[in-house]
Design a protein around this motif. Structure first.
Motif, mmCIF file in Angstrom:
data_model
loop_
_atom_site.group_PDB
_atom_site.id
_atom_site.type_symbol
_atom_site.label_atom_id
_atom_site.label_comp_id
_atom_site.label_asym_id
_atom_site.label_seq_id
_atom_site.Cartn_x
_atom_site.Cartn_y
_atom_site.Cartn_z
ATOM 1 N N LYS A 149 0.826 -1.212 0.000
ATOM 2 C CA LYS A 149 0.000 0.000 0.000
ATOM 3 C C LYS A 149 0.864 1.269 0.000
ATOM 4 O O LYS A 149 0.520 2.266 -0.637
ATOM 5 C CB LYS A 149 -0.941 -0.014 1.203
ATOM 6 C CG LYS A 149 -2.048 -1.057 1.083
ATOM 7 C CD LYS A 149 -2.873 -1.157 2.356
ATOM 8 C CE LYS A 149 -3.937 -2.246 2.223
ATOM 9 N NZ LYS A 149 -4.706 -2.435 3.474
ATOM 10 N N VAL A 150 1.971 1.224 0.715
ATOM 11 C CA VAL A 150 2.913 2.362 0.694
ATOM 12 C C VAL A 150 3.471 2.536 -0.712
ATOM 13 O O VAL A 150 3.538 3.657 -1.245
ATOM 14 C CB VAL A 150 4.059 2.138 1.708
ATOM 15 C CG1 VAL A 150 5.170 3.163 1.492
ATOM 16 C CG2 VAL A 150 3.527 2.216 3.134
ATOM 17 N N GLU A 152 2.103 1.579 -3.484
ATOM 18 C CA GLU A 152 1.018 2.018 -4.363
ATOM 19 C C GLU A 152 0.922 3.540 -4.363
ATOM 20 O O GLU A 152 0.738 4.173 -5.415
ATOM 21 C CB GLU A 152 -0.301 1.395 -3.918
ATOM 22 C CG GLU A 152 -1.477 1.728 -4.814
ATOM 23 C CD GLU A 152 -2.756 1.057 -4.348
ATOM 24 O OE1 GLU A 152 -3.658 0.896 -5.185
ATOM 25 O OE2 GLU A 152 -2.850 0.700 -3.153
ATOM 26 N N LYS A 153 1.035 4.141 -3.201
ATOM 27 C CA LYS A 153 1.012 5.601 -3.094
ATOM 28 C C LYS A 153 2.199 6.226 -3.817
ATOM 29 O O LYS A 153 2.073 7.245 -4.508
ATOM 30 C CB LYS A 153 1.017 6.018 -1.620
ATOM 31 C CG LYS A 153 -0.299 5.800 -0.899
ATOM 32 C CD LYS A 153 -1.335 6.812 -1.385
ATOM 33 C CE LYS A 153 -2.629 6.678 -0.572
ATOM 34 N NZ LYS A 153 -3.682 7.594 -1.094
ATOM 35 N N GLU A 154 3.358 5.616 -3.658
ATOM 36 C CA GLU A 154 4.567 6.146 -4.287
ATOM 37 C C GLU A 154 4.448 6.132 -5.807
ATOM 38 O O GLU A 154 4.963 7.019 -6.497
ATOM 39 C CB GLU A 154 5.788 5.334 -3.844
ATOM 40 C CG GLU A 154 6.136 5.508 -2.375
ATOM 41 C CD GLU A 154 7.268 4.603 -1.936
ATOM 42 O OE1 GLU A 154 7.672 3.713 -2.718
ATOM 43 O OE2 GLU A 154 7.748 4.774 -0.792
ATOM 44 N N GLU A 156 1.948 6.754 -7.527
ATOM 45 C CA GLU A 156 1.048 7.778 -8.036
ATOM 46 C C GLU A 156 1.824 8.952 -8.609
ATOM 47 O O GLU A 156 1.265 9.783 -9.319
ATOM 48 C CB GLU A 156 0.111 8.249 -6.920
ATOM 49 C CG GLU A 156 -0.900 7.195 -6.495
ATOM 50 C CD GLU A 156 -1.770 7.651 -5.339
ATOM 51 O OE1 GLU A 156 -1.544 8.782 -4.854
ATOM 52 O OE2 GLU A 156 -2.658 6.895 -4.925
ATOM 53 N N THR A 157 3.122 9.027 -8.328
ATOM 54 C CA THR A 157 3.951 10.110 -8.845
ATOM 55 C C THR A 157 4.494 9.758 -10.223
ATOM 56 O O THR A 157 4.836 8.596 -10.489
ATOM 57 C CB THR A 157 5.135 10.395 -7.906
ATOM 58 O OG1 THR A 157 6.018 9.262 -7.912
ATOM 59 C CG2 THR A 157 4.658 10.642 -6.484
ATOM 60 N N SER A 160 7.997 7.897 -10.275
ATOM 61 C CA SER A 160 8.035 6.469 -9.996
ATOM 62 C C SER A 160 7.578 5.655 -11.196
ATOM 63 O O SER A 160 8.182 4.637 -11.548
ATOM 64 C CB SER A 160 7.159 6.148 -8.777
ATOM 65 O OG SER A 160 7.688 6.728 -7.607
ATOM 66 N N HIS A 177 -0.152 -3.176 -11.712
ATOM 67 C CA HIS A 177 -1.449 -3.666 -11.238
ATOM 68 C C HIS A 177 -1.440 -5.183 -11.027
ATOM 69 O O HIS A 177 -2.172 -5.695 -10.170
ATOM 70 C CB HIS A 177 -2.554 -3.248 -12.202
ATOM 71 C CG HIS A 177 -2.888 -1.796 -12.101
ATOM 72 N ND1 HIS A 177 -3.592 -1.268 -11.035
ATOM 73 C CD2 HIS A 177 -2.577 -0.745 -12.904
ATOM 74 C CE1 HIS A 177 -3.718 0.039 -11.192
ATOM 75 N NE2 HIS A 177 -3.110 0.371 -12.306
ATOM 76 N N ILE A 180 -0.021 -5.162 -7.357
ATOM 77 C CA ILE A 180 -0.877 -4.573 -6.327
ATOM 78 C C ILE A 180 -2.247 -5.243 -6.277
ATOM 79 O O ILE A 180 -2.715 -5.672 -5.211
ATOM 80 C CB ILE A 180 -1.013 -3.056 -6.569
ATOM 81 C CG1 ILE A 180 0.336 -2.365 -6.329
ATOM 82 C CG2 ILE A 180 -2.087 -2.467 -5.659
ATOM 83 C CD1 ILE A 180 0.349 -0.902 -6.720
#
Length: 264
Positions: A149-150, A152-154, A156-157, A160, A177, A180
């Motif tokens: 989950k961490v 996944e957030k990263e 979003e940039t 990355s 995907h 995740i």
């Protein structure tokens, strides 16, 4: 140290071509190659210097391949099945062996690739003579899901995703995907390596970083069980082949040189 030659290979599979690369000493000390399985976001290129270092230290051929949908291998658009770890070993490893004329081998896998290495040993007992896992998961743990989950957030940039695209091209979104969505799916919550470990009969080495952000030390303990050897690397995280490649190679070399490790 032996001189190493590098060669690229293309392997046909029902779903498309697989890209592989081999590192071969001029005069290998053993005819038994070592096959590498990459992690959920990995590919041949992301092993970096590790395969060459390993081939030199072991004086044996090392082979790595991009799973279908990853790196230079052909794309795929399907959703990974719950048993994709076992399927990789059962369906694709025989194709790699047939294409590269491999009769017997040792396997080594990182993260989910470690699970594939276990299943290769379990499903191909006559050919697979030893199994090495690096930072592998034995079951779905809260710590594993939290790490995903961490990440996944990263991702979003744009930076990355750009790094991921550098290695997977226009397949990068699928690669992300496939990792995740598979691991976070409720249907995957009860996945484990238990069946593969139960069937495994060959010598087995489990390597894990003390500070692995994707899995506690319960994973190497469970994988090693009562018959495998477990090595915990102090101060190391989830990627020993990048964080401490020389130490990782040394650990593997010593184990393969020890009695009973199928080092022929």
């Amino acid at each position: 140290m032996p001189e190493i030659s590098e060669k690229e290979h293309w392997i046909e599979s029902p779903g498309g071509r697989l890209f592989a690369k081999s590192w071969t000493p001029r005069e290998p000390g053993s005819p038994m190659p070592l096959i590498l399985f990459h992690d959920s976001l990995g590919c041949v290129a992301l092993w970096r210097q590790f395969p060459r270092l390993l081939a030199k230290a072991l004086n044996r051929q090392v082979i790595a391949y991009d799973r279908l949908g990853f790196g230079h291998s052909d794309r795929r658009t399907d959703i990974l099945s719950k048993d994709f770890v076992a399927v990789e070993a059962e369906q694709y490893v025989p194709l790699v062996c047939e294409s590269l004329s491999i009769n017997e081998f040792i396997v080594c896998g990182h993260s989910v690739g470690g699970g594939m290495a276990v299943w290769a040993g379990a499903s191909l007992p006559r050919q697979c003579k030893a199994v090495i896992t690096i930072a592998a998961q034995a079951f779905v743990e809260d710590r594993t899901l939290a790490g995903i989950k961490v990440a996944e957030k990263e991702f979003e940039t744009p930076e990355s995703m750009s790094r991921l695209t550098r290695y997977h091209g226009d397949k990068a979104e699928w690669v992300l995907h496939a990792w995740i969505d598979t691991w976070l799916a409720p249907a995957f919550a009860d996945w484990s390596l238990d069946a593969g470990l139960l069937a495994l009969r060959c010598p087995q080495l489990t390597i894990h970083g003390e500070h692995d952000e994707f899995g506690s030390l319960e994973h190497p303990r469970r994988i090693a069980g009562t018959h495998g050897e477990c090595r915990v690397l102090p101060g190391i995280g989830h990627n020993p082949h990048r964080e401490c490649p020389e130490l990782l190679v040394e650990v593997i070399e010593r184990w393969l040189s020890s009695p009973g490790s199928a080092s022929a």
